[in-house]
Design a protein around this motif. Structure first.
Motif, PDB file in Angstrom:
ATOM      1  N   ASP A  30       0.697  -0.971   0.281  1.00  0.00           N
ATOM      2  CA  ASP A  30       0.047  -0.085  -0.027  1.00  0.00           C
ATOM      3  C   ASP A  30       0.962   1.413   0.178  1.00  0.00           C
ATOM      4  O   ASP A  30       0.762   2.520  -0.217  1.00  0.00           O
ATOM      5  N   LYS A  31       1.798   1.307   0.398  1.00  0.00           N
ATOM      6  CA  LYS A  31       2.937   2.630   0.798  1.00  0.00           C
ATOM      7  C   LYS A  31       4.260   2.323   1.024  1.00  0.00           C
ATOM      8  O   LYS A  31       4.415   0.758   1.635  1.00  0.00           O
ATOM      9  N   ILE A  32       5.337   2.641   0.661  1.00  0.00           N
ATOM     10  CA  ILE A  32       6.704   2.542   0.890  1.00  0.00           C
ATOM     11  C   ILE A  32       7.389   3.327   2.175  1.00  0.00           C
ATOM     12  O   ILE A  32       7.119   4.936   2.020  1.00  0.00           O
ATOM     13  N   ILE A  33       7.794   3.004   2.979  1.00  0.00           N
ATOM     14  CA  ILE A  33       8.015   4.319   4.185  1.00  0.00           C
ATOM     15  C   ILE A  33       9.469   4.206   4.241  1.00  0.00           C
ATOM     16  O   ILE A  33      10.279   3.082   4.545  1.00  0.00           O
ATOM     17  N   PHE A  34      10.056   5.135   3.497  1.00  0.00           N
ATOM     18  CA  PHE A  34      12.246   4.949   3.779  1.00  0.00           C
ATOM     19  C   PHE A  34      12.169   5.841   5.190  1.00  0.00           C
ATOM     20  O   PHE A  34      11.765   6.705   5.559  1.00  0.00           O
ATOM     21  N   GLU A  57       6.310   7.475   2.436  1.00  0.00           N
ATOM     22  CA  GLU A  57       6.863   8.773   2.687  1.00  0.00           C
ATOM     23  C   GLU A  57       8.686   8.405   3.528  1.00  0.00           C
ATOM     24  O   GLU A  57       9.254   7.654   3.130  1.00  0.00           O
ATOM     25  N   LEU A  58       8.742   9.748   3.563  1.00  0.00           N
ATOM     26  CA  LEU A  58      10.218   9.828   3.748  1.00  0.00           C
ATOM     27  C   LEU A  58      11.265  10.931   4.650  1.00  0.00           C
ATOM     28  O   LEU A  58      10.818  11.800   5.209  1.00  0.00           O
ATOM     29  N   GLU A  73      11.848   3.064  13.677  1.00  0.00           N
ATOM     30  CA  GLU A  73      10.884   4.056  13.266  1.00  0.00           C
ATOM     31  C   GLU A  73      10.092   3.884  12.725  1.00  0.00           C
ATOM     32  O   GLU A  73       9.240   4.237  11.857  1.00  0.00           O
ATOM     33  N   LEU A  74      10.843   3.037  11.577  1.00  0.00           N
ATOM     34  CA  LEU A  74       9.875   2.739  10.396  1.00  0.00           C
ATOM     35  C   LEU A  74       8.556   1.539  10.786  1.00  0.00           C
ATOM     36  O   LEU A  74       7.548   2.441  10.158  1.00  0.00           O
ATOM     37  N   CYS A  75       9.043   0.717  11.933  1.00  0.00           N
ATOM     38  CA  CYS A  75       7.585  -0.126  12.587  1.00  0.00           C
ATOM     39  C   CYS A  75       7.236   0.946  13.123  1.00  0.00           C
ATOM     40  O   CYS A  75       5.434   1.276  13.282  1.00  0.00           O
ATOM     41  N   TYR A  81       0.103   4.556  10.775  1.00  0.00           N
ATOM     42  CA  TYR A  81      -0.839   4.921   9.868  1.00  0.00           C
ATOM     43  C   TYR A  81      -1.865   3.383   9.476  1.00  0.00           C
ATOM     44  O   TYR A  81      -2.682   3.799   8.963  1.00  0.00           O
ATOM     45  N   GLY A  82      -1.775   2.646  10.773  1.00  0.00           N
ATOM     46  CA  GLY A  82      -2.959   1.842  11.069  1.00  0.00           C
ATOM     47  C   GLY A  82      -2.440   0.063  10.622  1.00  0.00           C
ATOM     48  O   GLY A  82      -3.172  -0.723  10.397  1.00  0.00           O
TER      49      GLY A  82
END
Length: 284
Positions: A30-34, A57-58, A73-75, A81-82
């Motif tokens: 659904d999304k990539i968080i860097f 999100e970066l 931090e990623l977790c 975000y749910g």
């Protein structure tokens, strides 16, 4: 779509390799968080990501606080975000286009802490792990390419930031097991990965693989191995030291920068023997 997010840790990435990573994963989640760990090329990274047509999100840091901190931090961001599941990735890992589809078949396994897969190393022709059955419980797996239960990670306090880099992944696996969660490996060949700069050598008729890692990594590998084995009572002190002695012999035989790496390993050994085994909660 999947209630699955991907989390990618960045540190001075090669943008061409990163592009292959992103192209392989963005349509599966659904999304990539860097999380950027103080990269010198952060402006180029930010500009590159702005040009990609992806949901992302970066998160940035001005200094390298270690892979464990980045993963925590990623977790935390994914949880905010749910999301319930996070696919953790190194910046140069390229996953198969059906990895998430295959992982989704096993999300109802009992006491599931994380899922892992079979993978190939870029510098080695051999598969990492055997394809012996559709799914099997394993004691440990590498972080890159693993699908992590975010709630389980929260229960155990996340990744151990005191370890900084090496054995962060195995430590998480054992912490999960100690809290009733399981790590499973599916038989699917799910990614192309790279551990160090592996070279193969023949030693007394046996094949030996050498990682050829930096002085910095040799310090943490030695220190954290000692800490890891103490924490989970895997070896006696003498046995753990002997295992590191064998690694040192490989360095002397096959690696460059032998003096600096030797000093780093002995410093790591000394520091590891002194360290407290108590595991902090980094989700508080």
């Amino acid at each position: 779509m999947n209630n699955i997010v991907a989390g990618i840790v960045l540190y001075n990435p090669d943008l061409q390799r990163l592009d292959k990573n992103i192209n392989a994963v963005f349509f599966q989640v659904d999304k990539i968080i860097f999380y950027d760990n103080g990269s010198k090329n952060i402006k180029q990274i930010s500009s590159y990501l702005d040009q990609k047509n992806i949901n992302y999100e970066l998160i940035t840091s001005e200094e390298n606080l270690g892979i464990a901190h980045a993963l925590n931090e990623l977790c935390k961001s994914a949880e905010a975000y749910g999301y319930k599941w996070i696919l953790t990735l190194d910046q140069d890992t390229v996953i198969s286009d059906k990895l998430i589809k295959n992982y989704k078949n096993y999300l109802t396994l009992p006491n599931l802490g994380q899922l892992s897969c079979v993978y190939k190393d870029r510098n080695s022709a051999e598969l990492k792990d055997e394809i012996d059955s559709n799914v099997v419980e394993v004691k440990e797996c590498i972080t890159s390419g693993a699908l992590l239960n975010i709630n389980a990670a929260k229960v155990i306090g996340g990744f151990d930031e005191n370890m900084f880099i090496d054995y962060v992944d195995f430590d998480l696996c054992y912490a999960l097991r100690n809290n009733g969660y399981k790590t499973y490996r599916i038989s699917y060949i799910g990614m192309l990965h790279e551990i160090g700069h592996i070279t193969s050598h023949n030693f007394l008729g046996k094949k030996v693989e050498i990682f050829n890692q930096s002085v910095f990594r040799h310090y943490y590998r030695c220190r954290n191995f000692i800490l890891f084995t103490k924490r989970y009572k895997l070896y006696t002190k003498k046995r753990a030291i002997f295992i590191q002695f064998k690694t040192w012999i490989k360095v002397l035989l096959y690696e460059n920068n032998k003096v600096s790496k030797t000093k780093a390993m002995f410093k790591g050994l000394r520091d590891g023997l002194k360290m407290d085994v108590v595991r902090r909660n980094y989700f508080n």
